[in-house]
Design a protein around this motif. Structure first.
Motif, mmCIF file in Angstrom:
data_model
loop_
_atom_site.group_PDB
_atom_site.id
_atom_site.type_symbol
_atom_site.label_atom_id
_atom_site.label_comp_id
_atom_site.label_asym_id
_atom_site.label_seq_id
_atom_site.Cartn_x
_atom_site.Cartn_y
_atom_site.Cartn_z
ATOM 1 N N ALA A 69 0.870 -1.183 0.000
ATOM 2 C CA ALA A 69 0.000 0.000 0.000
ATOM 3 C C ALA A 69 0.901 1.225 0.000
ATOM 4 O O ALA A 69 1.288 1.720 1.052
ATOM 5 N N PRO A 70 1.293 1.726 -1.181
ATOM 6 C CA PRO A 70 2.238 2.852 -1.248
ATOM 7 C C PRO A 70 1.680 4.101 -0.587
ATOM 8 O O PRO A 70 0.480 4.368 -0.634
ATOM 9 N N VAL A 71 2.574 4.849 0.047
ATOM 10 C CA VAL A 71 2.162 6.065 0.747
ATOM 11 C C VAL A 71 2.880 7.273 0.152
ATOM 12 O O VAL A 71 3.965 7.159 -0.432
ATOM 13 N N LEU A 72 2.259 8.419 0.295
ATOM 14 C CA LEU A 72 2.846 9.695 -0.099
ATOM 15 C C LEU A 72 3.145 10.467 1.176
ATOM 16 O O LEU A 72 2.252 10.715 1.987
ATOM 17 N N VAL A 73 4.409 10.808 1.376
ATOM 18 C CA VAL A 73 4.819 11.569 2.549
ATOM 19 C C VAL A 73 5.135 12.990 2.091
ATOM 20 O O VAL A 73 5.943 13.192 1.186
ATOM 21 N N GLU A 74 4.485 13.950 2.709
ATOM 22 C CA GLU A 74 4.670 15.341 2.329
ATOM 23 C C GLU A 74 5.076 16.160 3.551
ATOM 24 O O GLU A 74 4.604 15.916 4.660
ATOM 25 N N ALA A 75 5.946 17.128 3.326
ATOM 26 C CA ALA A 75 6.297 18.104 4.363
ATOM 27 C C ALA A 75 5.711 19.442 3.933
ATOM 28 O O ALA A 75 6.002 19.928 2.850
ATOM 29 N N ARG A 76 4.875 20.002 4.750
ATOM 30 C CA ARG A 76 4.230 21.270 4.409
ATOM 31 C C ARG A 76 4.211 22.185 5.626
ATOM 32 O O ARG A 76 4.359 21.741 6.766
ATOM 33 N N LYS A 77 4.034 23.472 5.363
ATOM 34 C CA LYS A 77 4.003 24.441 6.445
ATOM 35 C C LYS A 77 2.568 24.662 6.889
ATOM 36 O O LYS A 77 1.684 24.924 6.076
ATOM 37 N N PRO A 129 -8.127 -8.432 -12.041
ATOM 38 C CA PRO A 129 -6.943 -7.649 -12.418
ATOM 39 C C PRO A 129 -5.780 -7.871 -11.452
ATOM 40 O O PRO A 129 -5.971 -7.917 -10.236
ATOM 41 N N TYR A 130 -4.591 -8.016 -12.006
ATOM 42 C CA TYR A 130 -3.396 -8.201 -11.193
ATOM 43 C C TYR A 130 -2.201 -7.596 -11.918
ATOM 44 O O TYR A 130 -2.259 -7.281 -13.113
ATOM 45 N N LEU A 131 -1.106 -7.418 -11.196
ATOM 46 C CA LEU A 131 0.145 -6.948 -11.769
ATOM 47 C C LEU A 131 1.138 -8.100 -11.826
ATOM 48 O O LEU A 131 1.187 -8.932 -10.916
ATOM 49 N N THR A 132 1.938 -8.120 -12.892
ATOM 50 C CA THR A 132 3.012 -9.108 -12.959
ATOM 51 C C THR A 132 4.084 -8.733 -11.936
ATOM 52 O O THR A 132 4.137 -7.601 -11.436
ATOM 53 N N ASP A 133 4.948 -9.687 -11.631
ATOM 54 C CA ASP A 133 6.023 -9.408 -10.685
ATOM 55 C C ASP A 133 6.912 -8.271 -11.185
ATOM 56 O O ASP A 133 7.356 -7.420 -10.401
ATOM 57 N N LYS A 134 7.164 -8.229 -12.501
ATOM 58 C CA LYS A 134 8.004 -7.151 -13.065
ATOM 59 C C LYS A 134 7.309 -5.812 -12.899
ATOM 60 O O LYS A 134 7.933 -4.810 -12.492
ATOM 61 N N ALA A 135 6.009 -5.744 -13.187
ATOM 62 C CA ALA A 135 5.280 -4.488 -13.034
ATOM 63 C C ALA A 135 5.264 -4.036 -11.575
ATOM 64 O O ALA A 135 5.376 -2.845 -11.285
ATOM 65 N N MET A 136 5.153 -4.989 -10.650
ATOM 66 C CA MET A 136 5.143 -4.622 -9.236
ATOM 67 C C MET A 136 6.505 -4.106 -8.791
ATOM 68 O O MET A 136 6.591 -3.151 -8.007
ATOM 69 N N ARG A 137 7.585 -4.715 -9.275
ATOM 70 C CA ARG A 137 8.917 -4.203 -8.931
ATOM 71 C C ARG A 137 9.076 -2.765 -9.410
ATOM 72 O O ARG A 137 9.630 -1.915 -8.702
ATOM 73 N N ASP A 138 8.590 -2.482 -10.620
ATOM 74 C CA ASP A 138 8.668 -1.121 -11.142
ATOM 75 C C ASP A 138 7.821 -0.170 -10.298
ATOM 76 O O ASP A 138 8.245 0.953 -9.987
ATOM 77 N N LEU A 139 6.621 -0.602 -9.917
ATOM 78 C CA LEU A 139 5.744 0.237 -9.107
ATOM 79 C C LEU A 139 6.373 0.516 -7.744
ATOM 80 O O LEU A 139 6.331 1.648 -7.242
ATOM 81 N N GLN A 140 6.957 -0.502 -7.130
ATOM 82 C CA GLN A 140 7.580 -0.314 -5.827
ATOM 83 C C GLN A 140 8.781 0.620 -5.919
ATOM 84 O O GLN A 140 9.041 1.415 -5.005
ATOM 85 N N TRP A 141 9.512 0.538 -7.027
ATOM 86 C CA TRP A 141 10.642 1.444 -7.236
ATOM 87 C C TRP A 141 10.147 2.890 -7.316
ATOM 88 O O TRP A 141 10.684 3.789 -6.674
ATOM 89 N N ILE A 142 9.096 3.107 -8.103
ATOM 90 C CA ILE A 142 8.539 4.454 -8.227
ATOM 91 C C ILE A 142 7.986 4.928 -6.886
ATOM 92 O O ILE A 142 8.202 6.063 -6.462
ATOM 93 N N ALA A 143 7.269 4.044 -6.202
ATOM 94 C CA ALA A 143 6.621 4.422 -4.942
ATOM 95 C C ALA A 143 7.630 4.809 -3.874
ATOM 96 O O ALA A 143 7.348 5.647 -3.020
ATOM 97 N N ARG A 144 8.834 4.195 -3.908
ATOM 98 C CA ARG A 144 9.848 4.555 -2.922
ATOM 99 C C ARG A 144 10.212 6.025 -3.010
ATOM 100 O O ARG A 144 10.626 6.635 -2.023
#
Length: 370
Positions: A69-77, A129-144
């Motif tokens: 479950a990818p998260v978006l971390v933001e720093a704001r004022k 619907p599902y993602l292949t292992d390769k697609a998930m590795r790419d998604l996890q890389w982007i999500a990091r």
């Protein structure tokens, strides 16, 4: 976030599956894949309930599953203070690595999680619907790239040097441009406001976060010309590549140590020279696994980057950030700057060096052909 997958789930979807090796519907239900699931809301409960289920399964010695479950971390004022917030990157979507049968068992206890409607594939069969292992590795890389706070460029006075220009963004002096001078006896930085180009008034009450960098000092002292050393950059780069490949040697650590001993205490008054210095230091700290200093250097580069105008200096910083973090955002930005150089018939030596270094990092991280 991702949780460990159970060793009991051994068979995963094979991306090479084709019509030549058909899978029956019964077999299909037992293949482990990254299935896309949806939760009613994007609240924190979306992952908390899965965590509780995993805890229960460990306690009862039942098969485990993995989720992402990818998260978006933001720093704001907010109200004058920097606040870090976390939220789901994909709203209420997440991915569960399990078989259809296992997901049905999950849903018996957690019925609020649902698979997406079945879709028809090229073989005229229906599946969830599902993602292949390769697609998930790419998604996890982007999500990091989104899982750490996006840096807000509020340069600390200790980072600024004499001659840098800033613009006050908050308070009663908002909108006024200022320049930095160094008080030599104490080494404290003072911010001076230029008024009508003839009078400077010190702004003693301007705090970090209340101004933005407009321009870095572009003057290059000649006695720092030794940093213009392509061989030194190649040496530290090659040492970093060996470190990333798990083949680091004592010689590589010696090179990194020499860089820190010679350049670690420099304070440069040029954006171009600071870029070269920071690129060397970040790679040296990475090679030596000096985590705290590495993180501090990362922050310093992230804060400086928006104010760097020279194309090759930006490219050097972006390539270095990518090589030391494997961050998808820096990968994209580095390639956006450097890829056009590939069309040049005879790029100059400094450009060719950065082209080569970027290709080396792509190869080390396995991102060739992205």
């Amino acid at each position: 976030m991702a949780k460990s997958v159970s060793s009991a789930l051994t068979r995963t979807a094979d991306p090479t599956e084709s019509a030549a090796t058909p899978v029956s519907e019964a077999q299909n239900r037992h293949i482990v894949r990254w299935y896309v699931m949806v939760y009613p809301t994007s609240s924190r409960a979306m992952t908390e309930e899965l965590d509780r289920e995993l805890t229960r399964r460990r306690r009862d010695n039942e098969p485990l599953f993995e989720y992402f479950a990818p998260v978006l971390v933001e720093a704001r004022k907010m109200n004058g203070r920097l606040v870090t917030t976390r939220r789901s990157l994909l709203y209420n979507y997440l991915f569960v690595h399990a078989s259809e049968c296992e997901i049905y068992r999950i849903k018996q206890r957690l019925p609020q999680y649902n698979l997406l409607p079945r879709v028809k594939d090229s073989k005229e069969s229906y599946h969830y619907p599902y993602l292949t292992d390769k697609a998930m590795r790419d998604l996890q890389w982007i999500a990091r790239s989104y899982a750490e706070p996006i840096p807000i460029c509020t340069a600390d006075p200790a980072w600024l040097v004499k001659g840098d220009r800033i613009r006050i963004t908050e308070g009663r002096f908002a909108g006024i441009e200022a320049k930095v001078v160094t008080n030599t006896p104490t080494r404290h930085k003072e911010i001076l406001v230029s008024i009508d180009n003839w009078m400077c008034v010190p702004l003693l009450k301007v705090q970090p976060g209340e101004y933005e960098v407009v321009e870095l000092n572009a003057e290059t002292p000649s006695y720092y010309s030794r940093l213009n050393n392509s061989k030194l950059l190649d040496r530290i780069h090659d040492a970093l590549c060996r470190h990333l490949a798990g083949k680091g040697a004592d010689e590589d650590r010696r090179i990194a140590t020499e860089v820190l001993q010679e350049y670690g205490c420099l304070t440069l008054e040029s954006d171009i020279m600071r870029s070269k210095l920071y690129a060397l230091l970040l790679q040296a700290y990475t090679i030596l696994d000096e985590t705290s200093k590495r993180e501090s250097q990362l922050v310093a580069i992230q804060k400086m980057l928006p104010a760097v105008r020279a194309e090759q200096s930006r490219a050097l910083l972006l390539v270095t950030l990518y090589g030391c973090t494997d961050n998808r955002l820096y990968y994209d930005q580095a390639h956006a700057l450097i890829d056009p150089w590939l069309a040049e018939k005879s790029p100059k030596k400094s450009k060719a060096q950065l082209i080569r270094h970027l290709a080396d990092f792509d190869r080390e991280f396995g991102h060739g052909g992205e």
